[in-house]
Design a protein around this motif. Structure first.
Motif, mmCIF file in Angstrom:
data_model
loop_
_atom_site.group_PDB
_atom_site.id
_atom_site.type_symbol
_atom_site.label_atom_id
_atom_site.label_comp_id
_atom_site.label_asym_id
_atom_site.label_seq_id
_atom_site.Cartn_x
_atom_site.Cartn_y
_atom_site.Cartn_z
ATOM 1 N N LYS A 64 -16.171 1.140 19.914
ATOM 2 C CA LYS A 64 -17.574 0.907 19.569
ATOM 3 C C LYS A 64 -18.430 0.832 20.828
ATOM 4 O O LYS A 64 -19.572 1.315 20.865
ATOM 5 C CB LYS A 64 -17.714 -0.384 18.767
ATOM 6 N N ALA A 65 -17.886 0.235 21.891
ATOM 7 C CA ALA A 65 -18.641 0.185 23.145
ATOM 8 C C ALA A 65 -18.890 1.582 23.690
ATOM 9 O O ALA A 65 -19.979 1.888 24.206
ATOM 10 C CB ALA A 65 -17.895 -0.669 24.163
ATOM 11 N N ALA A 66 -17.889 2.459 23.579
ATOM 12 C CA ALA A 66 -18.083 3.834 24.031
ATOM 13 C C ALA A 66 -19.135 4.540 23.197
ATOM 14 O O ALA A 66 -19.945 5.323 23.717
ATOM 15 C CB ALA A 66 -16.756 4.575 23.970
ATOM 16 N N PHE A 67 -19.159 4.277 21.887
ATOM 17 C CA PHE A 67 -20.180 4.881 21.046
ATOM 18 C C PHE A 67 -21.567 4.364 21.429
ATOM 19 O O PHE A 67 -22.534 5.135 21.525
ATOM 20 C CB PHE A 67 -19.886 4.574 19.575
ATOM 21 N N ASP A 68 -21.681 3.068 21.632
ATOM 22 C CA ASP A 68 -22.984 2.510 21.989
ATOM 23 C C ASP A 68 -23.475 3.072 23.321
ATOM 24 O O ASP A 68 -24.668 3.374 23.485
ATOM 25 C CB ASP A 68 -22.885 0.986 22.056
ATOM 26 N N GLU A 69 -22.572 3.208 24.280
ATOM 27 C CA GLU A 69 -22.955 3.753 25.573
ATOM 28 C C GLU A 69 -23.425 5.194 25.434
ATOM 29 O O GLU A 69 -24.396 5.629 26.059
ATOM 30 C CB GLU A 69 -21.782 3.661 26.536
ATOM 31 N N PHE A 70 -22.742 5.948 24.597
ATOM 32 C CA PHE A 70 -23.145 7.341 24.417
ATOM 33 C C PHE A 70 -24.479 7.443 23.695
ATOM 34 O O PHE A 70 -25.313 8.289 24.011
ATOM 35 C CB PHE A 70 -22.064 8.088 23.654
ATOM 36 N N LEU A 71 -24.695 6.581 22.690
ATOM 37 C CA LEU A 71 -25.968 6.621 21.970
ATOM 38 C C LEU A 71 -27.131 6.264 22.881
ATOM 39 O O LEU A 71 -28.269 6.714 22.672
ATOM 40 C CB LEU A 71 -25.923 5.669 20.777
ATOM 41 N N ALA A 72 -26.867 5.446 23.920
ATOM 42 C CA ALA A 72 -27.923 5.094 24.867
ATOM 43 C C ALA A 72 -28.163 6.173 25.910
ATOM 44 O O ALA A 72 -29.103 6.081 26.697
ATOM 45 C CB ALA A 72 -27.570 3.772 25.565
ATOM 46 N N THR A 73 -27.312 7.179 25.970
ATOM 47 C CA THR A 73 -27.462 8.262 26.944
ATOM 48 C C THR A 73 -28.516 9.242 26.461
ATOM 49 O O THR A 73 -28.410 9.788 25.359
ATOM 50 C CB THR A 73 -26.124 8.992 27.133
ATOM 51 N N PRO A 74 -29.543 9.507 27.240
ATOM 52 C CA PRO A 74 -30.573 10.461 26.780
ATOM 53 C C PRO A 74 -30.021 11.868 26.744
ATOM 54 O O PRO A 74 -29.302 12.289 27.653
ATOM 55 C CB PRO A 74 -31.672 10.307 27.843
ATOM 56 N N PRO A 75 -30.271 12.608 25.698
ATOM 57 C CA PRO A 75 -29.784 13.987 25.631
ATOM 58 C C PRO A 75 -30.486 14.874 26.635
ATOM 59 O O PRO A 75 -31.610 14.612 27.036
ATOM 60 C CB PRO A 75 -30.110 14.399 24.186
ATOM 61 N N THR A 76 -29.815 15.912 27.043
ATOM 62 C CA THR A 76 -30.380 16.847 28.011
ATOM 63 C C THR A 76 -31.328 17.802 27.334
ATOM 64 O O THR A 76 -31.234 18.081 26.139
ATOM 65 C CB THR A 76 -29.263 17.638 28.691
ATOM 66 N N GLY A 77 -32.214 18.340 28.140
ATOM 67 C CA GLY A 77 -33.124 19.369 27.628
ATOM 68 C C GLY A 77 -34.330 18.820 26.920
ATOM 69 O O GLY A 77 -35.158 19.576 26.450
ATOM 70 N N GLY A 78 -34.453 17.499 26.775
ATOM 71 C CA GLY A 78 -35.632 16.928 26.153
ATOM 72 C C GLY A 78 -35.672 17.095 24.659
ATOM 73 O O GLY A 78 -36.668 16.789 24.031
ATOM 74 N N ALA A 79 -34.637 17.597 24.038
ATOM 75 C CA ALA A 79 -34.617 17.787 22.587
ATOM 76 C C ALA A 79 -33.471 16.983 22.006
ATOM 77 O O ALA A 79 -32.428 16.841 22.629
ATOM 78 C CB ALA A 79 -34.465 19.268 22.240
ATOM 79 N N PRO A 80 -33.632 16.452 20.836
ATOM 80 C CA PRO A 80 -32.534 15.674 20.238
ATOM 81 C C PRO A 80 -31.347 16.561 19.949
ATOM 82 O O PRO A 80 -31.489 17.695 19.508
ATOM 83 C CB PRO A 80 -33.158 15.120 18.950
ATOM 84 N N ALA A 81 -30.174 16.033 20.240
ATOM 85 C CA ALA A 81 -28.949 16.798 20.008
ATOM 86 C C ALA A 81 -28.552 16.758 18.550
ATOM 87 O O ALA A 81 -28.943 15.872 17.798
ATOM 88 C CB ALA A 81 -27.814 16.245 20.871
ATOM 89 N N ALA A 82 -27.787 17.725 18.141
ATOM 90 C CA ALA A 82 -27.251 17.740 16.777
ATOM 91 C C ALA A 82 -26.255 16.605 16.603
ATOM 92 O O ALA A 82 -25.694 16.111 17.574
ATOM 93 C CB ALA A 82 -26.582 19.088 16.500
ATOM 94 N N PRO A 83 -26.020 16.138 15.373
ATOM 95 C CA PRO A 83 -25.044 15.060 15.177
ATOM 96 C C PRO A 83 -23.654 15.498 15.626
ATOM 97 O O PRO A 83 -23.289 16.661 15.506
ATOM 98 C CB PRO A 83 -25.100 14.811 13.668
ATOM 99 N N LEU A 84 -22.890 14.522 16.131
ATOM 100 C CA LEU A 84 -21.531 14.844 16.570
ATOM 101 C C LEU A 84 -20.678 15.306 15.410
ATOM 102 O O LEU A 84 -19.871 16.210 15.536
ATOM 103 C CB LEU A 84 -20.903 13.610 17.234
ATOM 104 N N ARG A 85 -20.803 14.666 14.296
ATOM 105 C CA ARG A 85 -20.061 15.062 13.085
ATOM 106 C C ARG A 85 -21.028 15.076 11.917
ATOM 107 O O ARG A 85 -21.737 14.088 11.673
ATOM 108 C CB ARG A 85 -18.906 14.100 12.789
ATOM 109 N N ALA A 86 -21.087 16.181 11.214
ATOM 110 C CA ALA A 86 -21.968 16.251 10.053
ATOM 111 C C ALA A 86 -21.492 15.314 8.952
ATOM 112 O O ALA A 86 -22.277 14.779 8.193
ATOM 113 C CB ALA A 86 -22.041 17.692 9.528
ATOM 114 N N GLU A 87 -20.207 15.111 8.859
ATOM 115 C CA GLU A 87 -19.630 14.206 7.876
ATOM 116 C C GLU A 87 -18.905 13.105 8.618
ATOM 117 O O GLU A 87 -18.282 13.351 9.652
ATOM 118 C CB GLU A 87 -18.664 14.944 6.949
ATOM 119 N N PRO A 88 -18.948 11.858 8.094
ATOM 120 C CA PRO A 88 -18.301 10.752 8.807
ATOM 121 C C PRO A 88 -16.795 10.950 8.864
ATOM 122 O O PRO A 88 -16.174 11.469 7.953
ATOM 123 C CB PRO A 88 -18.674 9.522 7.966
#
Length: 853
Positions: A64-88
């Motif tokens: 969960k800590a790794a997920f939180d750290e990644f969610l706090a990382t700004p995506p490159t290119g100034g555009a929101p990235a696609a979801p990592l997994r379309a389905e959980p």
């Protein structure tokens, strides 16, 4: 075309995470550190599978800590990235966090085609190479505006170690799209230590994590044999009378060329016992000098393919297995049911992978399979069979089986706490030989003893009742006074006082013997026969005629003839052993009791109502339908499925009824020639079926039965006649000659129908009423005469009785039955409308209720 076009959406999720993590850390190149963190974020199902194969689980807090750290990382290119997994993923519900980037995650199941990551190089930069060249420079002009933002994997350069990982992942994927599992396998040697903090164990040493199907790093060869195989030692069961086969097996292992052996034989003849006997002799030092030092390791065919779902995992596992055997001189693999590794069996490629090793001198293999599997799966594998020395293992003789049972008896006695005297062993040998022909020695005799001893052990004490603690030492007050000769209650003592050693339990008590009755009872259930309690002979020898006449009326001559021949067959007095225990052709008009006699005979021979297998031969009137009897040939629909006659050879059938055999195609008649002559038949898979324990009955209605013999109507019980001319026209002479007797049935008269009504139809209806509603049914003489008169027809025999009984008795009884309350008797009499009227007599009382009809 970009190299990323062959990556799946899930694998691109991982690479997007790698890019974003490297950009957030302002690293000039993406490396293994970012890849390991990205796998922990975007490859949770793959890590979950690794945890399961290592007896561990994913650490929820660290993940969960790794997920939180990644969610706090700004995506490159100034555009929101696609979801990592379309389905959980399966783990997200447990971890209670979502791997989505941005404030509004896309809810679509897959990104649109225009949103797929691109790898177009920026102006002035070199495009990525097809086989893993570096990506474009750090910066690139933004793509043209579009409705959907374009996510690019070209922001940073790939480090050399990461390019090597991608190359390996593409090689593992082959022609399939690269998936996260390929990235995990390709990167595992380099990122394992970085990912280990995300795994936890409840207990035990923190052993290095391994991928499913791979080996620990400590001992990559020796541990494989320990996990997949079991070394055979000196604990084998006695192997009597197999010196020739053991010598052939040992000689095959000593050959200069391909030293591999393949044991082929029927199921239950002791192929595995031969291998274990050789291993036991080697372990005890009793083998020849040239074989000393060998170790035979048994490996199951299914364990070789277990955990090899990844692409290339089976090849790696087989290669490691071969290396483990070759690295330890003297190791011999033993694979039972070896046909399971052939390509013909479930598309398993293990045999093809083992072929090079089987030709080398440092690899030795012993295989075992049955005759049917050998013919079906291995016989066509010529390249595989030429690397083996085939050793045929045949069923042992009776004297050898007797020795095997004698040598095995002490182990069975020790296990069950029962005594197996020689008489019981001989009885088991004789019963299994006679009544279990579909199985092979010594397995069937051992199985019969095993079942009977287990049943005796189960019946030794009621469930839940503990063994008395004072069983070994009798109570003092229960012992007779010295010199009195009487017990406590004044009874004469029947045995002397136990000695001190016996009373204190110092001397072993004699084991209770296994009773012959229990052995016979077990065989009756196993083979579906009825046997005499003392001599273990068929019950249906004495008084068989009387028991058959109780169910078949008006056919005394036919009953007597069948009973005579069955008695001869059951006592094995015939001149040709191996034939069916009686083969009869019943002829006569319809409705005279041919099928009923077959049913009664099956009931008397087996003690069960379901011991008759009836085959309507009208279903086999076409030539191609013969394949249904013994199975379809290879290449046709239904090949390998159960055939009709195969059910009769399973051991639970007493009588095989071929009803109205004149309707079958002549090719079907030819099929039964061998069955009636030798008691054998071969199905489409090559398996030999045994019918020697069956009684075969064929019925036929051929002949002119419209004109009765002179005097038949006035002389009841006239002799039946065999329609010889009609039979010769309908069947070939060699087919008629295979039957023990052609038994004619005479036409029934009115008196026979009356006896059938009173002896069979009414008692059966009364029994059903008594079971369902607690009432019995009785018909007076006038009503019986009316039903018999209406049901009798010279052309159809007794078949009209059921319809007449239903019309005159059953229909009015169904309307009147609800008014009868409580147990009692229903008295049926002839009513004014020529149908039954009923009076109800309750149990223990007088008539109650108004008469019906």
């Amino acid at each position: 075309m970009s190299r990323y076009d062959k990556y799946s959406d899930e694998a691109l999720d991982v690479l997007l995470a790698v890019q974003d993590l490297a950009a957030a850390a302002r690293r000039p190149e993406t490396g293994l550190d970012e890849l390991s963190r990205a796998l922990a974020v975007a490859a949770v199902p793959e890590l979950l599978e690794i945890a399961g194969s290592n007896g561990a689980y994913l650490d929820r807090g660290r993940l969960k800590a790794a997920f939180d750290e990644f969610l706090a990382t700004p995506p490159t290119g100034g555009a929101p990235a696609a979801p990592l997994r379309a389905e959980p993923s399966p783990l997200q519900g447990t971890l209670e966090f979502q791997p989505a980037r941005g404030t509004e995650a896309s809810s679509s199941s897959a990104p649109p085609p225009e949103a797929r990551p691109e790898a177009t190089a920026a102006p002035g930069e070199r495009a990525p190479e097809a086989a893993g060249g570096s990506a474009a420079a750090d910066t690139a002009p933004a793509p043209e505006a579009s409705a959907e933002p374009v996510v690019r994997i070209d922001r940073l350069r790939l480090a050399g170690e990461l390019r090597a990982v991608l190359d390996d992942a593409e090689r593992l994927a082959g022609d399939a799209p690269v998936a996260p599992v390929h990235l995990v396998r390709a990167a595992w040697p380099a990122v394992r230590e970085r990912l280990e903090p995300f795994f936890s164990r409840d207990e035990g040493p923190a052993a290095p994590l391994v991928l499913p199907g791979e080996l620990p790093d400590e001992d990559p060869l020796g541990d494989l044999l320990a996990r997949l195989g079991r070394e055979l030692g000196d604990d084998a069961d006695p192997c009597i009378g197999r010196e020739a086969e053991i010598e052939a097996l040992g000689s095959a292992l000593l050959r200069w060329g391909t030293s591999n052996a393949l044991l082929v034989g029927p199921s239950g003849v002791g192929k595995t016992a031969i291998v274990r006997a050789l291993a036991a002799r080697i372990a005890r030092g009793e083998a020849p000098e040239a074989l000393k030092g060998l170790r035979i390791v048994e490996v199951r065919a299914g364990d070789i393919a277990a955990g090899t779902g990844f692409h290339g995992a089976l090849e790696e596992k087989v290669a490691l297995l071969v290396a483990a055997v070759e690295a330890r001189p003297g190791t011999v693999l033993f694979i039972d049911e070896i046909h399971q590794i052939s390509g013909s069996y479930g598309n398993d490629q293990t045999a093809d992978l083992l072929k090079p090793a089987l030709s080398s001198r440092g690899f030795r293999l012993i295989g075992a399979t049955t005759d049917s599997e050998y013919r079906r799966f291995l016989e066509r594998e010529e390249a595989l069979l030429r690397r083996f020395q085939v050793i045929r293992v045949r069923e042992p003789e009776l004297r050898v089986v007797r020795g095997i049972l004698t040598a095995l008896a002490p182990r069975l006695e020790s296990h069950f706490g029962l005594s197996l005297p020689p008489a019981v062993l001989e009885l088991a040998l004789r019963l299994s030989e006679r009544y279990m022909p579909e199985r092979a020695f010594p397995d069937k005799a051992i199985d019969l003893l095993d079942r009977a001893a287990a049943r005796a052990l189960y019946r030794s004490r009621p469930a839940g009742v503990p063994e008395p603690a004072s069983e070994a030492l009798p109570a003092p007050e229960s012992l007779p006074a010295p010199g009195s000769g009487e017990g406590r209650d004044g009874e004469k003592a029947t045995r002397p006082l136990p000695s001190t050693a016996e009373a204190t339990g110092l001397l072993p008590r004699p084991l209770p013997p296994l009773s012959s009755r229990l052995l016979v009872e077990t065989l009756e259930e196993l083979a579906g026969v009825r046997l005499d309690e003392e001599a273990a002979d068929p019950v249906a020898l004495e008084g068989l005629e009387d028991r058959l006449r109780a169910r078949v009326y008006g056919q005394d001559a036919a009953v007597d003839r069948v009973a005579e021949l069955v008695r001869v067959a059951k006592l094995r007095l015939g001149s040709r052993p191996g034939r069916p225990e009686g083969a009869f052709l019943f002829t006569g008009p319809t409705g005279v009791g041919k099928t009923e006699l077959a049913l009664a005979l099956a009931r008397e021979l087996s003690g069960r109502e379901d011991a008759l297998l009836r085959v309507d031969m009208g279903d086999f009137s076409e030539g191609h339908s013969v394949s249904r009897l013994l199975g379809s040939p290879p290449g046709y629909v239904g090949y390998g499925e159960g055939a009709v006659l195969a059910r009769a050879a399973e051991g639970r059938t007493a009588v095989l009824l071929l009803d109205e055999i004149e309707k079958a195609h002549p090719q079907v008649h030819r099929l039964f020639l061998r069955l009636l002559d030798t008691g054998k038949a071969t199905d489409s898979t090559g398996r030999e079926l045994d019918f020697s324990n069956l009684t075969v009955v064929a019925t036929s209605n051929v002949g002119d039965w419209s004109i009765d013999p002179i005097g038949f109507a006035s002389a009841r019980g006239a002799d039946a006649r065999v329609p010889e001319a009609a039979l010769k026209r309908a069947f070939p002479p060699e087919f008629l000659g295979r039957f023990d007797a052609v038994v004619p049935f005479r036409p029934l008269d009115r008196d026979d129908c009356a006896r059938i009504l009173s002896g069979l139809v009414v008692p059966r209806a009364s029994a059903r009423l008594s079971e369902e509603r607690g009432v019995s049914l009785e018909l007076d003489a006038a009503l019986q005469a009316a039903v018999a008169g209406r049901g009798f027809d010279p052309a159809t025999g007794a078949r009209g009785l059921e319809r007449a009984f239903q019309a005159l008795v059953a229909v009015p009884l169904a309307a009147a039955l609800p008014s009868f309350r409580g147990p009692g008797r229903v008295l049926a009499r002839l009513g004014p409308d020529a149908r039954a009227a009923f009076d109800f007599v309750p149990e223990g009382g007088l008539y109650r209720g108004a008469p019906t009809g």
